[in-house]
Design an enzyme around this catalytic site. Structure first.
Site, PDB file in Angstrom:
ATOM      1  N   CYS A  10      -1.788  -2.847   6.934  1.00 21.10           N
ATOM      2  CA  CYS A  10      -1.823  -1.554   7.629  1.00 21.10           C
ATOM      3  C   CYS A  10      -3.117  -1.403   8.417  1.00 21.10           C
ATOM      4  O   CYS A  10      -3.142  -0.739   9.450  1.00 21.10           O
ATOM      5  CB  CYS A  10      -1.636  -0.406   6.648  1.00 21.10           C
ATOM      6  N   CYS A  19       0.858  -1.187   0.000  1.00 23.69           N
ATOM      7  CA  CYS A  19       0.000   0.000   0.000  1.00 23.69           C
ATOM      8  C   CYS A  19       0.893   1.236   0.000  1.00 23.69           C
ATOM      9  O   CYS A  19       1.919   1.285   0.675  1.00 23.69           O
ATOM     10  CB  CYS A  19      -0.968   0.001   1.177  1.00 23.69           C
ATOM     11  N   GLU A  20       0.501   2.207  -0.797  1.00 21.82           N
ATOM     12  CA  GLU A  20       1.358   3.372  -0.936  1.00 21.82           C
ATOM     13  C   GLU A  20       1.246   4.324   0.255  1.00 21.82           C
ATOM     14  O   GLU A  20       2.038   5.243   0.396  1.00 21.82           O
ATOM     15  CB  GLU A  20       1.060   4.113  -2.243  1.00 21.82           C
ATOM     16  N   HIS A  21       0.260   4.096   1.100  1.00 24.68           N
ATOM     17  CA  HIS A  21       0.119   4.989   2.254  1.00 24.68           C
ATOM     18  C   HIS A  21       1.056   4.615   3.391  1.00 24.68           C
ATOM     19  O   HIS A  21       1.477   5.469   4.152  1.00 24.68           O
ATOM     20  CB  HIS A  21      -1.328   4.970   2.756  1.00 24.68           C
ATOM     21  N   HIS A  22       1.333   3.307   3.528  1.00 26.46           N
ATOM     22  CA  HIS A  22       2.165   2.854   4.648  1.00 26.46           C
ATOM     23  C   HIS A  22       3.340   2.001   4.205  1.00 26.46           C
ATOM     24  O   HIS A  22       4.161   1.622   5.040  1.00 26.46           O
ATOM     25  CB  HIS A  22       1.310   2.042   5.637  1.00 26.46           C
ATOM     26  N   GLN A  63      -5.519  -0.340  -3.635  1.00 27.37           N
ATOM     27  CA  GLN A  63      -6.196  -1.484  -4.249  1.00 27.37           C
ATOM     28  C   GLN A  63      -7.117  -1.049  -5.390  1.00 27.37           C
ATOM     29  O   GLN A  63      -7.236  -1.735  -6.402  1.00 27.37           O
ATOM     30  CB  GLN A  63      -6.989  -2.232  -3.172  1.00 27.37           C
ATOM     31  N   HIS A  96      -5.329  -5.927   4.054  1.00 26.50           N
ATOM     32  CA  HIS A  96      -4.308  -4.876   4.171  1.00 26.50           C
ATOM     33  C   HIS A  96      -3.681  -4.925   5.560  1.00 26.50           C
ATOM     34  O   HIS A  96      -4.368  -4.705   6.555  1.00 26.50           O
ATOM     35  CB  HIS A  96      -4.941  -3.494   3.944  1.00 26.50           C
TER      36      HIS A  96
END
Ligand SMILES: [Zn+2]
Length: 225
Positions: free
Chosen positions: A182, A111-114, A152, A180
Site C-alpha cells: 500500500c 494490511c487492514e487499512h487497504h 505490522q 507494504h
C-alpha cells in the site's frame, strides 16, 4: 454459521498439524469469523469492478469475483487456526536457559487499512524457563497471526505475547521487517523501503545485555552469505 470451505480447512490443518501427526477433525468455527458461500463477497467484488469503471461481465473478469473470494478466505485462514492447539505436544521440558533464536521466517500478511499485502521476514527469540517449543512451531505461529488483516505493529506484539503466555519464558523478542504494497505502490515511500517493528518482553525488555545479544544474532548472516 457455515462450515469452512475445503480449501481453507486444508490450510488450517496444514498450519496446525505437523507432517506425520493426525489432523484434528473439528476446525470450523474456531473463532467464528467465517461467512461461507452465500455469494455476498462475489456480489461486492462485482460492485467494486463496476465502480472503478470495469465491466464485470467481460470474459476476462467473469471468474474474478469467485477467485477474489477464495483468495481472501485463504489469506485470512489464520482466523480459524487455534494457536494453542498448534502447540499441542510440542512443548518440552529442558534444562536449557540460553537464548533460542529463529530468524529469516518469511511471512505474507494483509494490511487492514487497504487489504493489500505486506510481507517480509520475522525473527523470534526467547529465553526458556525450563520449557522449549519445537522449532518448526515458531514459523507456524508467525503464519497463524500473519494470515489475518493486520498492522505490522500488532502482528509483532501478538507473536511475542502468545509465546510469553503459552511458554512462560524468561523473555521474548520479536523483530519483523516488511514491505507494504500500500505504501510502495502508491509512492508514499520509496520502493523497497522496509519497515521494522519489534516487541520485547521480560528480560529482552529489562536487560540491555539480552537485547544486545538478540540484535547481534539478527546481524549475523549465514556462513554462505
Ligand atoms: Zn495499508
Amino acid at each position: 454459521m457455515n462450515a469452512l470451505p475445503d480449501h481453507v480447512r486444508k490450510i488450517v490443518a496444514e498450519i496446525e498439524t505437523e507432517i506425520g501427526e493426525e489432523p484434528e477433525t473439528v476446525i470450523e468455527g474456531a473463532t467464528g469469523r467465517h461467512t461461507g458461500g452465500n455469494g455476498r463477497v462475489e456480489a461486492a467484488v462485482r460492485e467494486i469492478l463496476r465502480e472503478i469503471g470495469e465491466d464485470p461481465d467481460r470474459p476476462g473478469l467473469t471468474g474474478t469475483p469467485g477467485r477474489v473470494h477464495r483468495m481472501y478466505t485463504e489469506l485470512t485462514a489464520g482466523y480459524h487456526v487455534d494457536p494453542v492447539r498448534l502447540l499441542n505436544g510440542a512443548i518440552f521440558e529442558v534444562d536449557y536457559s540460553e537464548m533460542v533464536v529463529v530468524k529469516d521466517i518469511p511471512f505474507y500478511s494483509l494490511c487492514e487499512h487497504h487489504m493489500l499485502p505486506f510481507f517480509g521476514s520475522a525473527a523470534v527469540a526467547y529465553i526458556p524457563r525450563g520449557r522449549v517449543v519445537g522449532l518448526s512451531k515458531i514459523p507456524r505461529i508467525v503464519e497463524t497471526f500473519a494470515r489475518r488483516l493486520q498492522v505490522q505493529e500488532r502482528l509483532t506484539q501478538q507473536i511475542a505475547a502468545f509465546l510469553q503466555d503459552n511458554l512462560d519464558p524468561l523473555g521474548v523478542g520479536v523483530v519483523i521487517e516488511a514491505t507494504h504494497l500500500c505504501a510502495v505502490m502508491r509512492g508514499v515511500r520509496k520502493p523497497g523501503t522496509v519497515m521494522t517493528t519489534s516487541a520485547v518482553l521480560g528480560l529482552f525488555r529489562s536487560r540491555d545485555k539480552t537485547r544486545a545479544e538478540f540484535l547481534a544474532h539478527l546481524e549475523r548472516r549465514p556462513p554462505s552469505a
